[in-house]
Design a protein around this motif. Structure first.
Motif, PDB file in Angstrom:
ATOM      1  N   LEU A 589      22.773  15.302  -7.887  1.00 15.71           N
ATOM      2  CA  LEU A 589      22.153  16.548  -8.343  1.00 15.71           C
ATOM      3  C   LEU A 589      21.936  17.431  -7.122  1.00 15.71           C
ATOM      4  CD1 LEU A 589      20.936  17.796 -10.999  1.00 15.71           C
ATOM      5  CD2 LEU A 589      18.713  17.068 -10.112  1.00 15.71           C
ATOM      6  N   ARG A 590      22.374  18.684  -7.232  1.00 14.34           N
ATOM      7  CA  ARG A 590      22.167  19.656  -6.166  1.00 14.34           C
ATOM      8  C   ARG A 590      21.373  20.829  -6.735  1.00 14.34           C
ATOM      9  NH1 ARG A 590      24.777  20.127  -1.238  1.00 14.34           N
ATOM     10  NH2 ARG A 590      24.496  22.137  -0.183  1.00 14.34           N
ATOM     11  N   VAL A 591      20.303  21.217  -6.052  1.00 12.39           N
ATOM     12  CA  VAL A 591      19.459  22.337  -6.476  1.00 12.39           C
ATOM     13  C   VAL A 591      19.563  23.427  -5.413  1.00 12.39           C
ATOM     14  CG1 VAL A 591      17.145  23.086  -7.107  1.00 12.39           C
ATOM     15  CG2 VAL A 591      17.895  20.768  -7.684  1.00 12.39           C
ATOM     16  N   VAL A 592      19.897  24.643  -5.850  1.00 14.70           N
ATOM     17  CA  VAL A 592      20.179  25.734  -4.919  1.00 14.70           C
ATOM     18  C   VAL A 592      19.342  26.955  -5.283  1.00 14.70           C
ATOM     19  CG1 VAL A 592      21.961  27.193  -3.904  1.00 14.70           C
ATOM     20  CG2 VAL A 592      22.562  24.933  -4.765  1.00 14.70           C
ATOM     21  N   LYS A 593      18.611  27.480  -4.301  1.00 14.01           N
ATOM     22  CA  LYS A 593      17.912  28.754  -4.482  1.00 14.01           C
ATOM     23  C   LYS A 593      18.588  29.801  -3.604  1.00 14.01           C
ATOM     24  CE  LYS A 593      13.531  31.214  -4.145  1.00 14.01           C
ATOM     25  NZ  LYS A 593      12.094  31.152  -3.801  1.00 14.01           N
ATOM     26  N   THR A 594      18.921  30.948  -4.207  1.00 10.40           N
ATOM     27  CA  THR A 594      19.591  32.036  -3.499  1.00 10.40           C
ATOM     28  C   THR A 594      18.705  33.272  -3.521  1.00 10.40           C
ATOM     29  OG1 THR A 594      21.742  31.194  -4.228  1.00 10.40           O
ATOM     30  CG2 THR A 594      21.675  33.432  -3.357  1.00 10.40           C
ATOM     31  N   SER A 595      18.469  33.844  -2.358  1.00 17.26           N
ATOM     32  CA  SER A 595      17.743  35.115  -2.242  1.00 17.26           C
ATOM     33  C   SER A 595      18.714  36.168  -1.713  1.00 17.26           C
ATOM     34  CB  SER A 595      16.546  34.977  -1.307  1.00 17.26           C
ATOM     35  OG  SER A 595      15.628  34.014  -1.789  1.00 17.26           O
ATOM     36  N   GLN A 596      18.785  37.298  -2.385  1.00 18.55           N
ATOM     37  CA  GLN A 596      19.803  38.311  -2.090  1.00 18.55           C
ATOM     38  C   GLN A 596      19.152  39.661  -1.839  1.00 18.55           C
ATOM     39  OE1 GLN A 596      22.815  38.816  -5.241  1.00 18.55           O
ATOM     40  NE2 GLN A 596      22.475  41.026  -5.026  1.00 18.55           N
ATOM     41  N   THR A 597      19.586  40.326  -0.781  1.00 15.94           N
ATOM     42  CA  THR A 597      19.149  41.692  -0.481  1.00 15.94           C
ATOM     43  C   THR A 597      20.385  42.563  -0.309  1.00 15.94           C
ATOM     44  OG1 THR A 597      17.161  40.901   0.655  1.00 15.94           O
ATOM     45  CG2 THR A 597      17.829  43.167   1.075  1.00 15.94           C
ATOM     46  N   SER A 598      20.500  43.610  -1.122  1.00 12.11           N
ATOM     47  CA  SER A 598      21.649  44.524  -1.065  1.00 12.11           C
ATOM     48  C   SER A 598      21.141  45.902  -0.667  1.00 12.11           C
ATOM     49  CB  SER A 598      22.355  44.601  -2.418  1.00 12.11           C
ATOM     50  OG  SER A 598      22.822  43.333  -2.817  1.00 12.11           O
ATOM     51  N   SER A 599      21.712  46.460   0.394  1.00 14.57           N
ATOM     52  CA  SER A 599      21.293  47.765   0.906  1.00 14.57           C
ATOM     53  C   SER A 599      22.486  48.710   0.929  1.00 14.57           C
ATOM     54  CB  SER A 599      20.719  47.628   2.317  1.00 14.57           C
ATOM     55  OG  SER A 599      19.661  46.697   2.349  1.00 14.57           O
ATOM     56  N   GLY A 600      22.221  49.975   0.634  1.00 11.80           N
ATOM     57  CA  GLY A 600      23.294  50.955   0.632  1.00 11.80           C
ATOM     58  C   GLY A 600      22.767  52.337   0.320  1.00 11.80           C
ATOM     59  N   TYR A 601      23.621  53.164  -0.291  1.00 11.50           N
ATOM     60  CA  TYR A 601      23.284  54.555  -0.564  1.00 11.50           C
ATOM     61  C   TYR A 601      23.773  54.941  -1.950  1.00 11.50           C
ATOM     62  CZ  TYR A 601      22.503  54.688   4.469  1.00 11.50           C
ATOM     63  OH  TYR A 601      22.045  54.429   5.732  1.00 11.50           O
ATOM     64  N   SER A 602      22.923  55.643  -2.684  1.00 12.02           N
ATOM     65  CA  SER A 602      23.282  56.134  -4.008  1.00 12.02           C
ATOM     66  C   SER A 602      23.728  57.589  -3.899  1.00 12.02           C
ATOM     67  CB  SER A 602      22.069  56.022  -4.946  1.00 12.02           C
ATOM     68  OG  SER A 602      22.365  56.550  -6.212  1.00 12.02           O
ATOM     69  N   PRO A 603      24.929  57.951  -4.395  1.00 10.79           N
ATOM     70  CA  PRO A 603      25.461  59.289  -4.193  1.00 10.79           C
ATOM     71  C   PRO A 603      25.057  60.266  -5.299  1.00 10.79           C
ATOM     72  CG  PRO A 603      27.129  57.932  -5.184  1.00 10.79           C
ATOM     73  CD  PRO A 603      25.923  57.048  -5.010  1.00 10.79           C
ATOM     74  N   ASP A 604      25.072  61.530  -4.945  1.00  8.41           N
ATOM     75  CA  ASP A 604      24.930  62.619  -5.917  1.00  8.41           C
ATOM     76  C   ASP A 604      26.339  63.074  -6.286  1.00  8.41           C
ATOM     77  OD1 ASP A 604      24.490  64.885  -7.387  1.00  8.41           O
ATOM     78  OD2 ASP A 604      23.125  65.834  -5.950  1.00  8.41           O
ATOM     79  N   LEU A 605      26.799  62.679  -7.486  1.00  5.59           N
ATOM     80  CA  LEU A 605      28.180  62.946  -7.883  1.00  5.59           C
ATOM     81  C   LEU A 605      28.409  64.396  -8.306  1.00  5.59           C
ATOM     82  CD1 LEU A 605      28.979  59.678  -9.868  1.00  5.59           C
ATOM     83  CD2 LEU A 605      29.486  60.215  -7.484  1.00  5.59           C
ATOM     84  N   SER A 606      27.361  65.203  -8.302  1.00  4.61           N
ATOM     85  CA  SER A 606      27.548  66.607  -8.675  1.00  4.61           C
ATOM     86  C   SER A 606      28.017  67.455  -7.502  1.00  4.61           C
ATOM     87  CB  SER A 606      26.233  67.185  -9.218  1.00  4.61           C
ATOM     88  OG  SER A 606      25.249  67.242  -8.187  1.00  4.61           O
ATOM     89  N   LEU A 607      28.106  66.867  -6.317  1.00  2.00           N
ATOM     90  CA  LEU A 607      28.444  67.633  -5.115  1.00  2.00           C
ATOM     91  C   LEU A 607      29.737  67.152  -4.458  1.00  2.00           C
ATOM     92  CD1 LEU A 607      24.859  67.812  -3.566  1.00  2.00           C
ATOM     93  CD2 LEU A 607      26.026  69.579  -4.909  1.00  2.00           C
ATOM     94  N   ILE A 608      30.655  66.606  -5.236  1.00  2.00           N
ATOM     95  CA  ILE A 608      31.905  66.071  -4.686  1.00  2.00           C
ATOM     96  C   ILE A 608      32.851  67.210  -4.306  1.00  2.00           C
ATOM     97  CG2 ILE A 608      33.951  64.685  -5.211  1.00  2.00           C
ATOM     98  CD1 ILE A 608      32.207  63.053  -7.103  1.00  2.00           C
ATOM     99  N   THR A 609      33.510  67.058  -3.147  1.00  2.00           N
ATOM    100  CA  THR A 609      34.564  68.000  -2.753  1.00  2.00           C
ATOM    101  C   THR A 609      35.873  67.240  -2.569  1.00  2.00           C
ATOM    102  OG1 THR A 609      34.061  67.762  -0.394  1.00  2.00           O
ATOM    103  CG2 THR A 609      32.915  69.511  -1.581  1.00  2.00           C
ATOM    104  N   PHE A 610      36.980  67.927  -2.828  1.00  2.00           N
ATOM    105  CA  PHE A 610      38.303  67.313  -2.716  1.00  2.00           C
ATOM    106  C   PHE A 610      39.194  68.196  -1.880  1.00  2.00           C
ATOM    107  CE2 PHE A 610      42.643  66.602  -4.629  1.00  2.00           C
ATOM    108  CZ  PHE A 610      42.851  65.375  -4.005  1.00  2.00           C
ATOM    109  N   ASN A 611      39.789  67.609  -0.839  1.00  2.00           N
ATOM    110  CA  ASN A 611      40.714  68.315   0.035  1.00  2.00           C
ATOM    111  C   ASN A 611      42.129  67.863  -0.318  1.00  2.00           C
ATOM    112  OD1 ASN A 611      42.286  69.306   2.167  1.00  2.00           O
ATOM    113  ND2 ASN A 611      40.588  69.124   3.626  1.00  2.00           N
ATOM    114  N   GLN A 612      42.880  68.725  -0.974  1.00  2.00           N
ATOM    115  CA  GLN A 612      44.231  68.386  -1.411  1.00  2.00           C
ATOM    116  C   GLN A 612      45.158  68.141  -0.231  1.00  2.00           C
ATOM    117  OE1 GLN A 612      46.664  67.101  -3.693  1.00  2.00           O
ATOM    118  NE2 GLN A 612      45.531  68.461  -5.078  1.00  2.00           N
ATOM    119  N   GLN A 613      44.850  68.751   0.915  1.00  2.00           N
ATOM    120  CA  GLN A 613      45.724  68.598   2.073  1.00  2.00           C
ATOM    121  C   GLN A 613      45.839  67.136   2.485  1.00  2.00           C
ATOM    122  OE1 GLN A 613      44.196  71.260   5.107  1.00  2.00           O
ATOM    123  NE2 GLN A 613      45.644  72.847   4.499  1.00  2.00           N
TER     124      GLN A 613
END
Length: 907
Positions: A589-613
Motif C-alpha cells: 500500500l502506498r499513500v501519497v499526498k500532493t500539494s500544488q501551487t500554480s502561478s501565472g497571469y490571467s489575460p484581458d482578451l478584449s485588448l488583443i492585437t495582431f500583426n499580420q507582418q
C-alpha cells in the motif's frame, strides 16, 4: 562442470549463472572432460547474452517486468535508448529528426510514464512529464527495466508503466575495466559524417573497499530533414476574407481551405556531451556509502528554410481564378492571385542541460536492512528561434485531390516566378530569444526492510519519501519591425507596401535539392528548389545580440508560469512465498499526498492585437494569479507469481495507479494565435489520472534461452484529461488595419471522463542453437501488442473522440546471428495509425499514419580487446506521415538513413 562466464557487470551472479548454464546446454559438441577437475571455459558475451540476461530477469521478477541489459560494459544493443525500448512487447516510440525521443507503453501517451534513473525521478529539459531520451547516451547506460505493473516501493506516476534507467553502479564493479568506443556517423540526407566517442573506466581500489566509475560520451550529428507541412482545414468565411471562393457572384459562403501548404527543410547539427561519475565505499562489511552524478549537455543548432503558401491570406479581392469544392465543403483545388507566399527562414538554437546528483548508503544487520538516499536534479532549456519574415504575392494553385494522403500539388501560375528575389519584401524579425524553461527535482527517501525466517511472509519493507518538483517557463520574444530594421541594414523602408516593408532580395538564399522528399513516391510533383530568407545574412550586418539589446524583449506574461509540486508518500510492502517457492509475490500500500501551487497571469482578451507582418499575436494586459490545492491518494498493489512447472509461470497483478497531469496543463497560462484562430488555456484545477488495472500473463521457458509469453491487460482510467472546445468571438485590433471580429476556437483541458484500455501481448524469442553448424548461431525475436481504448467525450453532449496516442496493432520482428567473432541482426518495427490531437487548430484533428522501419546492426571481434561495428538505421527510408480526419495530409517527414561505422577497445 564449472563454467567461467564473462558478462556485463549489470548482470547479477544468479543471472550470469542461469544465462550461461542455459547457453551451455544449448551449445553443440561440448568438449569432453578428461578428468573430474578439468575446467571447461564457455564465454558468454554479446547480444545473445544480453537476451539471456533479460529472460532470467523476467523469470525471477515478482512483478511483470521486461528488461534490456548491456551486451557488455559500455555497449548497449542500440545507440538510442528509446530505440532499444521499442523492441520490448507493448512499447512504442515517437521520433525527432529520425531519432527515438519519447516512449509510450501499451498505447498511452508518454506523459503517463514514470522515467527514473537508478530508481529516482528525473527532471526533463522540456518540462513535460515525458522524458526526451535524446539527451542520454546509451554507452553510459547498463540496463533498462520496464515495470508494467507497480510495486508499492516504486515511485508513483507510472500509470502506463515505469522505465528505470540503470547506470553502472559502484556495487556492480568487480575489477578494472576500460572501454573506448569510436564511431563515424553518416547521415544519408545531409551526406555528412560526424564523430562519436565514449570512454568508460571502472575499478576497485584499497583492498576492494573503494569503487570508482567515470565515463564520458561525445557525439555530433548532422541534421537534414525534408518536410511537407500543412496546418489543417481552416473554416474560411467569404465575407470575412472578402473573397468569392466558389465564384458564384456572392460572398456569403464558408468553406474549409487548406490553410498553408508548405515545403521545408531542417538542417544543421545536434551535439551532445555527457558524463557519468560514481564512487562507493565499503565502510564496514555491512555498511556502505556512495555518490553518483550524471551530467549532459545537448545542443540543437538548426536552421529551417520554408516555402509556405497561405491561401487564407489573399490580398486581391478578385484574386480567385478557379476552385473545386467537394461534398464536405472542402476546397480541393484553389487557384488565385495575391496569395501570401511566406518563405521565412528560421535559425533554431537551444541548449538542454541535465544534472542529477545523489548520495546514499545502506546498512544491514542480520534480518535488518536500512537504506537512505537524497538526490537533486535540474534540467534547463534555453531556446532562441528567430524568423526573418518575408512575403511575396503569388499567383499559385493548390490541389489536394491528386493525392489526398500526400502533399498538396502546388503550381505557380500566370507567369509568377518564385525564384525572382525582386518579388520579396521583408516585414521584420520576430521569435523567441534566450527563452528559459527549467525543471528541478529534490527527493529524499528512507527504507527499512526486515527478513523473516521460515515463514510464508519472507520480508517486510516500509519507507518514506519526500519530493519537490518546480517547473518554470518565462516566455519572451524579440520583435524588430521592418521600419526599425531597414536603417540598420542600409535598406529603404516603404510604409505603403505590405503595411511597411523593405526589399528582401539581399537576405534571401536559394535552396536546391536533388532528393527533396525522396521517400515520397506518389503522384504529386515535389518542388526541388525555392527561395527562403536567411536571418544569418541579417546578423552578418547587425548581430542578434545587438538587436536584442537595442530593442527590448516582449515579455509574454500570459504564457509565463510556474508550477510547484510537493509530494510526501509512505508505503508498506510484504513479500511472500510458500514453502516450495512455487507461489510467490508481494502486496503493498502506498499513500501519497500532493500539494500544488500554480502561478501565472490571467489575460484581458478584449485588448488583443495582431500583426499580420509577422503573424504575431500580442496580449498586452494581464493580472497576476496563483492557485493552490492538495489531494491524497491511496494506491494498493498486488503481484502474484505461480510456478505451474519448472519452465512455466503464471502471473497476476492488480493495482490502483496514479499519473499527475502534464505540468503545462496545470499552469494558469493562455496562448492566443490570431493566425490560426486558437486560444489555448491551462487549467490548475484538473485532477490527476487514476486507474484500476489488472494484468494476467503466462511465460513458457520451453528451451534454454527461449521464451514464449502472453499477457492480457485492462486499465480503467478515470479523470481523463482532454481538450474541451468552445467558440469565442473577439474584437481584434490589426496593426495593419482596422479592428475586426474574429472567432477563435478556445481549447482548455478538463477531466473528460473514463476510458477502458485493454489489450494483449504475445512475445517469442529463441536461439536456434539446435540447427547444424554454422546455422546454430541464428536466433529470432518476435512480439505483437494489441491495444484498444474506449473513446472519450470531452464534455456532456459532445461526440466521443479517439484516445490520443493509441496504436491498435504494434509488432517487432528481429532475426540475429551470433557465432564466433561475427554478429549481426536485422530488426523490423511496426506501429499502427494513432491520434495526435482530435481537434488541432481548426477542429479537423491530426493523425499519424502507420509507420514501419527496418534497421541493421553488425559486429566483428578481432580479438578479446578490439571489436568493429557497422549499423544502418532506417534502411527502409520510411517517412512519417500525418493526416486529418478527412484523410487530407497534414505533414510528410523524410529523415533519411543513418550509417554508423565504429571500433571498440576493451581492456
Amino acid at each position: 562442470m564449472k563454467l567461467k562466464v564473462f558478462l556485463a557487470t549489470s548482470v547479477s551472479v544468479t543471472t550470469v549463472l542461469a544465462a550461461s548454464a542455459a547457453l551451455a546446454q544449448s551449445s553443440p559438441n561440448p568438449v569432453a572432460s578428461g578428468t573430474p577437475d578439468q575446467v571447461e571455459e564457455i564465454v558468454v558475451t554479446g547480444f545473445r547474452a544480453s537476451l539471456a540476461s533479460a529472460i532470467e530477469a523476467k523469470r525471477t521478477a515478482t512483478a511483470i517486468v521486461d528488461s534490456i541489459s548491456a551486451e557488455d560494459i559500455g555497449k548497449f544493443p542500440e545507440q538510442n535508448l528509446a530505440e532499444s525500448l521499442q523492441r520490448i512487447t507493448g512499447v512504442q516510440i515517437s521520433r525527432s529528426k529520425g531519432e527515438g525521443q519519447n516512449v509510450s507503453i501499451r498505447g498511452l501517451n508518454p506523459d503517463f510514464n514514470q522515467i527514473s534513473l537508478n530508481g529516482r525521478s528525473l527532471p526533463s529539459p522540456s518540462g513535460s512529464r515525458s522524458f526526451d531520451f535524446t539527451i542520454l547516451s546509451s554507452d553510459l547506460i547498463n540496463g533498462l527495466d520496464v515495470y508494467k505493473t507497480p510495486t508499492a516501493d516504486l515511485i508513483e506516476g507510472g500509470l502506463a508503466g515505469t522505465v528505470n534507467v540503470k547506470t553502472l553502479r559502484p556495487k556492480d564493479v568487480r575489477d578494472m575495466r576500460l572501454v573506448a568506443n569510436v564511431e563515424n556517423l553518416y547521415e544519408g540526407n545531409a551526406k555528412k559524417s560526424d564523430p562519436h566517442f565514449a570512454l568508460l573506466f571502472a575499478d576497485r581500489l584499497f583492498n576492494d573497499r573503494l569503487s570508482v566509475i567515470a565515463g564520458v560520451d561525445y557525439s555530433k550529428r548532422a541534421i537534414q530533414t525534408y518536410r511537407y507541412e500543412a496546418f489543417g482545414l481552416e473554416l474560411a468565411s467569404e465575407a470575412a476574407k472578402n473573397l468569392d471562393y466558389n465564384r458564384d457572384g456572392d460572398r456569403l459562403d464558408s468553406f474549409k481551405i487548406n490553410h498553408a501548404p508548405s515545403f521545408a527543410t531542417d538542417f544543421g547539427q545536434r551535439e551532445r556531451l555527457s558524463g557519468n561519475f560514481a564512487v562507493g565505499f565499503q565502510v564496514t562489511d555491512n555498511f556502505d556509502v556512495w555518490a553518483e552524478a550524471i551530467n549532459s549537455r545537448f545542443t540543437n543548432d538548426n536552421g529551417t528554410a520554408r516555402n509556405a503558401h497561405r491561401f487564407t491570406n489573399i490580398s486581391d479581392p478578385n484574386g480567385v481564378q478557379a476552385s473545386t469544392i467537394d461534398s464536405n465543403g472542402i476546397v480541393t483545388v484553389l487557384d488565385s492571385n495575391g496569395v501570401d507566399h511566406r518563405n521565412n527562414g528560421r535559425p533554431t538554437y537551444y541548449k538542454d542541460s541535465l544534472d542529477d546528483y545523489a548520495v546514499g548508503g545502506s546498512w544491514s544487520n542480520g534480518p535488518w536492512k536500512v537504506s537512505a538516499e537524497a538526490s537533486a536534479g535540474k534540467a534547463r532549456r534555453v531556446a532562441t528561434d528567430v524568423s526573418l519574415e518575408v512575403i511575396a504575392r503569388a499567383s499559385v494553385s493548390q490541389n489536394i485531390a491528386i493525392d489526398p494522403g500526400g502533399p498538396a500539388q502546388v503550381t505557380y501560375t500566370r507567369g509568377y516566378d518564385p525564384l525572382n528575389k525582386a518579388n520579396w519584401r521583408a516585414l521584420g524579425l520576430n521569435g523567441t530569444y534566450k527563452q528559459p524553461t527549467t525543471d528541478e527535482t529534490k527527493d529524499a527517501r528512507f527504507d527499512v526492510a526486515y527478513d523473516f525466517e521460515d515463514s510464508f511472509f519472507k520480508s517486510l519493507k516500509v519507507g518514506l519519501q519526500a519530493s519537490e518538483r518546480t517547473h518554470e517557463v518565462v516566455s519572451q520574444t524579440l520583435f524588430v519591425s521592418a521600419q526599425q530594421l531597414a536603417p540598420l541594414l542600409g535598406e529603404t523602408y516603404s510604409p505603403t507596401i505590405e503595411g511597411g516593408s523593405f526589399a528582401a532580395g539581399a537576405y534571401m538564399r536559394p535552396y536546391n535539392f536533388s532528393n527533396f522528399l525522396g521517400a515520397y513516391d506518389g503522384k504529386v510533383s515535389i518542388p526541388s528548389q525555392f527561395l527562403s530568407s536567411d536571418p544569418k545574412l541579417v546578423f552578418a550586418k547587425v548581430s542578434l545580440d545587438k538587436l536584442a539589446a537595442q530593442f527590448p524583449l516582449t515579455k509574454n506574461l500570459a504564457q509565463t508560469y510556474g508550477v510547484q509540486e510537493d509530494g510526501f508518500s509512505g508505503y508498506a510492502m510484504v513479500n511472500f512465498a510458500n514453502s516450495d517457492d512455487r507461489l510467490s509475490g508481494n502486496a503493498g500500500l502506498r499513500v501519497v499526498k500532493t500539494s500544488q501551487t500554480s502561478s501565472g497571469y490571467s489575460p484581458d482578451l478584449s485588448l488583443i492585437t495582431f500583426n499580420q507582418q509577422g503573424a504575431t499575436t500580442t496580449v498586452p494586459s494581464v493580472t497576476a494569479v496563483q492557485y493552490k490545492r492538495s489531494y491524497t491518494n491511496v494506491l494498493p498493489s498486488l503481484n502474484l507469481r505461480y510456478e505451474v512447472q519448472p519452465d512455466f509461470y503464471v502471473r497476476f497483478a492488480a493495482a490502483r495507479v496514479l499519473s499527475r497531469p502534464t505540468l503545462s496543463i496545470l499552469a494558469p497560462n493562455t496562448i492566443v494565435s490570431a493566425n490560426v484562430l486558437t486560444i489555448t488555456k491551462g487549467n490548475p484545477d484538473v485532477d490527476p489520472y487514476l486507474s484500476d488495472q489488472y494484468d494476467l500473463s503466462a511465460e513458457w521457458y520451453f528451451k534454454s534461452g527461449a521464451l514464449l509469453s502472453g499477457a492480457i491487460f485492462y486499465k480503467d482510467v478515470q479523470n481523463f484529461i482532454v481538450n474541451t472546445s468552445t467558440n469565442q468571438t473577439l474584437q481584434i485590433k490589426q496593426v495593419q488595419g482596422a479592428t475586426v471580429p474574429m472567432t477563435f476556437n478556445v481549447l482548455q483541458p478538463d477531466n473528460g471522463g473514463n476510458s477502458k484500455i485493454k489489450g494483449f501481448e504475445i512475445g517469442y524469442q529463441q536461439p536456434l542453437s539446435f540447427l547444424p553448424s554454422p546455422f546454430d548461431g541464428l536466433g529470432v525475436i518476435a512480439n505483437y501488442t494489441y491495444v484498444s481504448a474506449d473513446p472519450l467525450s470531452a464534455t456532456a453532449g459532445q461526440a466521443p473522440t479517439p484516445l490520443p496516442g493509441v496504436s491498435k496493432n504494434n509488432y517487432n520482428l528481429v532475426a540475429y546471428y551470433e557465432k564466433g567473432p561475427f554478429g549481426a541482426r536485422i530488426s523490423y518495427n511496426y506501429r499502427d495509425k494513432f491520434v495526435v490531437d482530435t481537434l488541432s487548430y481548426f477542429g479537423d484533428g491530426q493523425y499519424t499514419n502507420k509507420y514501419d522501419q527496418l534497421d541493421f546492426s553488425s559486429s566483428y571481434k578481432l580479438n578479446d580487446h578490439i571489436e568493429f561495428t557497422f549499423d544502418v538505421l532506417n534502411i527502409s527510408n520510411s517517412p512519417i506521415v500525418n493526416v486529418n480526419k478527412y484523410g487530407t495530409n497534414r505533414g510528410y517527414e523524410d529523415n533519411g538513413r543513418r550509417i554508423t561505422l565504429g571500433a571498440r577497445l576493451k581492456l
